[in-house]
Motif scaffolding. Sequence first.
Motif, PDB file in Angstrom:
ATOM      1  N   ARG A 105       0.843  -1.206   0.000  1.00  0.00           N
ATOM      2  CA  ARG A 105       0.000   0.000   0.000  1.00  0.00           C
ATOM      3  C   ARG A 105       0.872   1.246   0.000  1.00  0.00           C
ATOM      4  NH1 ARG A 105      -3.105  -2.784   3.985  1.00  0.00           N
ATOM      5  NH2 ARG A 105      -2.317  -1.424   5.641  1.00  0.00           N
ATOM      6  N   ASN A 106       1.866   1.257   0.866  1.00  0.00           N
ATOM      7  CA  ASN A 106       2.735   2.433   0.978  1.00  0.00           C
ATOM      8  C   ASN A 106       3.541   2.668  -0.300  1.00  0.00           C
ATOM      9  OD1 ASN A 106       1.809   2.775   3.581  1.00  0.00           O
ATOM     10  ND2 ASN A 106       3.601   1.844   4.543  1.00  0.00           N
ATOM     11  N   SER A 107       4.141   1.619  -0.828  1.00  0.00           N
ATOM     12  CA  SER A 107       4.948   1.783  -2.044  1.00  0.00           C
ATOM     13  C   SER A 107       4.070   2.127  -3.231  1.00  0.00           C
ATOM     14  CB  SER A 107       5.762   0.516  -2.316  1.00  0.00           C
ATOM     15  OG  SER A 107       4.910  -0.586  -2.608  1.00  0.00           O
ATOM     16  N   TRP A 108       2.831   1.607  -3.251  1.00  0.00           N
ATOM     17  CA  TRP A 108       1.953   1.894  -4.389  1.00  0.00           C
ATOM     18  C   TRP A 108       1.520   3.359  -4.391  1.00  0.00           C
ATOM     19  CZ3 TRP A 108      -2.643   3.532  -6.395  1.00  0.00           C
ATOM     20  CH2 TRP A 108      -2.910   3.145  -7.707  1.00  0.00           C
ATOM     21  N   LEU A 109       1.279   3.937  -3.237  1.00  0.00           N
ATOM     22  CA  LEU A 109       0.935   5.358  -3.196  1.00  0.00           C
ATOM     23  C   LEU A 109       2.065   6.208  -3.759  1.00  0.00           C
ATOM     24  CD1 LEU A 109      -0.916   6.051   0.188  1.00  0.00           C
ATOM     25  CD2 LEU A 109      -1.873   5.883  -2.114  1.00  0.00           C
ATOM     26  N   ARG A 110       3.297   5.884  -3.396  1.00  0.00           N
ATOM     27  CA  ARG A 110       4.431   6.639  -3.923  1.00  0.00           C
ATOM     28  C   ARG A 110       4.554   6.432  -5.438  1.00  0.00           C
ATOM     29  NH1 ARG A 110       8.491   9.035  -1.340  1.00  0.00           N
ATOM     30  NH2 ARG A 110       8.177   7.887   0.615  1.00  0.00           N
ATOM     31  N   TYR A 111       4.359   5.183  -5.880  1.00  0.00           N
ATOM     32  CA  TYR A 111       4.403   4.900  -7.314  1.00  0.00           C
ATOM     33  C   TYR A 111       3.332   5.694  -8.057  1.00  0.00           C
ATOM     34  CZ  TYR A 111       2.342   2.493 -11.330  1.00  0.00           C
ATOM     35  OH  TYR A 111       1.755   2.234 -12.536  1.00  0.00           O
ATOM     36  N   ALA A 112       2.092   5.678  -7.548  1.00  0.00           N
ATOM     37  CA  ALA A 112       0.990   6.359  -8.242  1.00  0.00           C
ATOM     38  C   ALA A 112       1.223   7.859  -8.294  1.00  0.00           C
ATOM     39  CB  ALA A 112      -0.332   6.042  -7.548  1.00  0.00           C
ATOM     40  N   TRP A 113       1.667   8.435  -7.184  1.00  0.00           N
ATOM     41  CA  TRP A 113       1.944   9.886  -7.158  1.00  0.00           C
ATOM     42  C   TRP A 113       2.981  10.246  -8.219  1.00  0.00           C
ATOM     43  CZ3 TRP A 113       0.319  14.322  -4.702  1.00  0.00           C
ATOM     44  CH2 TRP A 113       1.172  15.428  -4.796  1.00  0.00           C
ATOM     45  N   GLU A 114       4.074   9.518  -8.240  1.00  0.00           N
ATOM     46  CA  GLU A 114       5.160   9.838  -9.176  1.00  0.00           C
ATOM     47  C   GLU A 114       4.760   9.546 -10.622  1.00  0.00           C
ATOM     48  OE1 GLU A 114       8.425   7.604  -7.629  1.00  0.00           O
ATOM     49  OE2 GLU A 114       8.783   9.006  -5.957  1.00  0.00           O
ATOM     50  N   TRP A 115       4.022   8.464 -10.848  1.00  0.00           N
ATOM     51  CA  TRP A 115       3.594   8.120 -12.213  1.00  0.00           C
ATOM     52  C   TRP A 115       2.701   9.211 -12.786  1.00  0.00           C
ATOM     53  CZ3 TRP A 115      -0.665   7.638 -15.193  1.00  0.00           C
ATOM     54  CH2 TRP A 115      -0.548   6.936 -16.389  1.00  0.00           C
ATOM     55  N   ILE A 116       1.734   9.680 -12.013  1.00  0.00           N
ATOM     56  CA  ILE A 116       0.806  10.714 -12.491  1.00  0.00           C
ATOM     57  C   ILE A 116       1.552  12.002 -12.793  1.00  0.00           C
ATOM     58  CG2 ILE A 116      -1.158  12.165 -11.834  1.00  0.00           C
ATOM     59  CD1 ILE A 116      -2.045   9.695 -10.071  1.00  0.00           C
ATOM     60  N   ARG A 117       2.426  12.428 -11.898  1.00  0.00           N
ATOM     61  CA  ARG A 117       3.147  13.681 -12.114  1.00  0.00           C
ATOM     62  C   ARG A 117       4.079  13.578 -13.326  1.00  0.00           C
ATOM     63  NH1 ARG A 117       1.016  17.298 -11.481  1.00  0.00           N
ATOM     64  NH2 ARG A 117       2.731  18.711 -10.995  1.00  0.00           N
ATOM     65  N   ARG A 118       4.570  12.386 -13.593  1.00  0.00           N
ATOM     66  CA  ARG A 118       5.480  12.197 -14.724  1.00  0.00           C
ATOM     67  C   ARG A 118       4.734  12.138 -16.058  1.00  0.00           C
ATOM     68  NH1 ARG A 118       7.778   8.225 -12.732  1.00  0.00           N
ATOM     69  NH2 ARG A 118       6.807   6.496 -13.841  1.00  0.00           N
ATOM     70  N   HIS A 119       3.531  11.561 -16.068  1.00  0.00           N
ATOM     71  CA  HIS A 119       2.813  11.349 -17.324  1.00  0.00           C
ATOM     72  C   HIS A 119       1.832  12.455 -17.675  1.00  0.00           C
ATOM     73  CE1 HIS A 119       4.424   7.273 -16.798  1.00  0.00           C
ATOM     74  NE2 HIS A 119       4.217   7.117 -18.094  1.00  0.00           N
ATOM     75  N   ASP A 120       1.389  13.228 -16.698  1.00  0.00           N
ATOM     76  CA  ASP A 120       0.463  14.337 -16.986  1.00  0.00           C
ATOM     77  C   ASP A 120       0.574  15.350 -15.856  1.00  0.00           C
ATOM     78  OD1 ASP A 120      -1.525  16.097 -17.674  1.00  0.00           O
ATOM     79  OD2 ASP A 120      -3.094  14.596 -17.924  1.00  0.00           O
ATOM     80  N   SER A 121       1.263  16.450 -16.129  1.00  0.00           N
ATOM     81  CA  SER A 121       1.521  17.449 -15.085  1.00  0.00           C
ATOM     82  C   SER A 121       0.256  18.149 -14.616  1.00  0.00           C
ATOM     83  CB  SER A 121       2.523  18.490 -15.596  1.00  0.00           C
ATOM     84  OG  SER A 121       2.000  19.181 -16.723  1.00  0.00           O
ATOM     85  N   ASN A 122      -0.862  17.933 -15.306  1.00  0.00           N
ATOM     86  CA  ASN A 122      -2.130  18.541 -14.876  1.00  0.00           C
ATOM     87  C   ASN A 122      -2.837  17.706 -13.820  1.00  0.00           C
ATOM     88  OD1 ASN A 122      -2.248  20.781 -16.949  1.00  0.00           O
ATOM     89  ND2 ASN A 122      -2.143  19.008 -18.302  1.00  0.00           N
ATOM     90  N   GLY A 123      -2.356  16.485 -13.574  1.00  0.00           N
ATOM     91  CA  GLY A 123      -3.050  15.573 -12.680  1.00  0.00           C
ATOM     92  C   GLY A 123      -2.399  15.423 -11.323  1.00  0.00           C
TER      93      GLY A 123
END
Length: 614
Positions: A549-567
């Motif tokens: 759960r903890n690692s997935w939150l960090r992954y999701a945060w970084e993935w979104i910021r990397r793929h779409d700066s509006n999200g």
Amino acid sequence: MKRKVIKFSVIVLMVLLGSVPMHGGEQKNPFAGESLPNEWTWKRPNPEAWRLRDGGLEIKIEPGNMWGRKNDAKNVLLIPIADDLRESGTDVRVTYANSPTRRWEQVDLVWYYRDSHMVKIGLELEHGKNSVVMGREEDDRTRTIKIVPIETDEVTVRLKVTGGQVQGYYRLAPEDKWTKVGACTEPRPTGSNDKPHVSIQCYQGDPQNPHWARITGLKVDSVIKAKAERDYSFDGKISRTVLENYLSRAITFAELLNGERIEKQLGGNTEDNIRMLTNVGAKFAGRAIYMWGGESRLDGLLERARPIVKEIHTADPDIVLQAAAFEIVSRQVETLKVPKWVFDEFDLDFENRNFDYEAMLYPDGHRVDHWRIGSSVPDMSRLETRMWFFYLAARYIDIGVEAIHFGQVEIMDDRDPDHHAWRDMMTRVRQYAAKKARRHFLLTDAHVPSGGIVHDDRLLFDFHSFPLRIDEVVTEPQKGVLKVGYLDSIFTRSKGGISPSGWRCDSLPYIVELDNFGSSGKPGQNIGLHYIWGYDEICWFAHQPADYRNSWLRYAWEWIRRHDSNGYLQMPGSRTLANPVGKKIWYWANTPSRAIPTGFGQEEIIKAIWAKDK
């Protein structure tokens, strides 16, 4: 055109970044209690001319003067500054409003050593015009640095003090750039060990027409830290920068304001929830109050929520609390009276009646009983539906809510492809918020599978939102990943246009969340569709081991910021579990404790992710 202040003068102080007395760090509202902090002092106090009320300090602007030798103004408030801030440099900001009626009547932010040694910047009536005036005084010798006439009764001023220099600035709206007024040296008394203070001074009042100044939101920090400070100020509209600051600190906290249910049914604790929100640094609490049908309980829900709203805003006045007005209406709506002010809003003659459930439905039976018998998707093109949604939004605004999520708007709009009815209802809600909301503005959003609603280049909502839409990794059971283009995910698809606050964007900022939408009946299985391993999104997340759960939150945060700066990822804080984890029927991100023993423990990882995001 001047924006006049009605009934009394209002000064909204946002002396940014600090605590009381003035150290760096978090700060509670110093005006929320029954007395001011012990370190603060009054010079020439008049206890009858100041008061604490509704989380603010009110000071009567009396005759007297601080400019020159007279130095007899009353209720000069002195606030000490910590040694570390004096050494690193201090940044102070103030937003205030005043409608002076007498020349030289003023409200000032002051860098103060003693009555005869200080630098001021404030709003003052000069030569018949409201003006920003900056001045310096040393040994009672005064020098006006600059007078800047302004066509408004509201202005934000700022003092930056570093290296023996004092610089003054102002701006007329939160989204404006700072305009420099002037600069001068600090007027330190020669041969003295006097320490500077931040001072609030109101004087040269008209004894025949006195004004009361209302002061809120006092903070301070070093110049170094202030450069990185996140701005959460808005009033009447919101800049893109401030909006994204809020979205980057958004957390879903369902039922936050429903204290009775939290305590009696969900194994939660209101006090610990408020502690958790302030600990992680949350600024936007999503779905804090809502109904899924069951409209007959609205009055009681709001009555119980109001003191919790006050408690949260005492802990952090910047936090935006979001309500939800979902895509459902039930027969219970007929237990509620339609008040006269709703008829007046729609230019209708008053009728002594309750809301009409049938009059809110699609006339052809479309989506009727969609959720269950007696619970349907409303048709926004029906006048009764717009009256109900306006009424519900207004009731939420009245308790201190500053944002509303409008659910699946597009299924409430099947008969109105141009969205005329939605635009009409939203215009009315915004006009109500401009008069009644805490900061005269309402942040609105909805789930938009189409990417957003735009008419004549104008966006209907302030930001968009959507579920994450997590894809299964078939070769690795229970693993989930994010992908651009998976199902109807919103990544890179948020439509742009002119926002309700007037700024243009190619893609409107949005949040994505671990959504709840019920059990598939096949938990843990790879069944595809919008389920993730047979669960809705929050249940899948809750059923994972804590480390994942903890690692997935960090992954999701970084993935979104990397793929779409509006999200931005809206963090999970509180949400229902259609598939319980053992005996846990509700997801709480809180660190497990005696207060919330069923906490899932994501509090510290959320705090760490946000702390890293500057």
